[in-house]
Design a protein around this motif. Structure first.
Motif: not given
Length: 174
Positions: A134-152
């Protein structure tokens, strides 16, 4: 050197794992979060469960996501996305709700002004469309992940369109 305390498993029975972890973190925030602290919450969901060859959403959640959006890089490929996507989306929805509970708990403890929250994942999922897992490919579905940062100090309206990586997390926080 002192000896480490013995590790004891923390059992949970009929509760969804994400809910169980979130409840423990909220309890920590309510009881212990007085001095500066560093806390990592590692949700396993929406990770593929190898023992059942599936994703496991909370009861009723997969039904919410039947006939949902299918990413373009999955749509025209064989794989198990058609049967697995509703549960995958259900897992993500529950994680999202629980991150909301954590943000609410941080706000109620009046920790928002000196707490940085970083949310990220280690990989996406291509649902066996590129190789037999289900993983380990360089395609969008595998590498597009969330990164959200919030705070002061973070601009709430900023959306970074450039490619970033987990290697960028520590320097950004520092």
């Amino acid at each position: 050197m002192g000896s480490a305390a013995p590790r004891r498993p923390i059992p949970f029975q009929d509760e969804y794992r994400v809910d169980f972890l979130t409840d423990r973190v909220v309890r920590f925030l309510n009881e212990k979060a007085r001095a500066p602290f560093f806390l990592v919450v590692s949700y396993l969901e929406p990770h593929f469960q190898n023992d059942c060859n599936c994703f496991v959403a909370p009861n009723g959640y997969a039904d919410r996501y039947r006939n949902s959006f299918v990413p373009e890089d999955l749509k025209f490929f064989p794989g198990d996305w058609a049967s697995q996507l509703p549960d995958y989306y259900g897992c993500i929805a529950r994680v999202d709700e629980n991150v909301g509970k954590l943000r609410t708990a941080i706000g109620k403890r009046e920790l928002s002004e000196n707490t940085i929250l970083a949310f990220l994942s280690d990989h996406g999922c291509h649902f066996r469309t590129r190789n037999p897992e289900y993983k380990r490919s360089g395609h969008e579905a595998s590498i597009h992940i969330p990164m959200i940062m919030a705070g002061p100090g973070f601009n709430r309206s900023l959306s970074v369109k450039q490619l970033v990586s987990q290697i960028d997390v520590a320097p950004t926080l520092l």
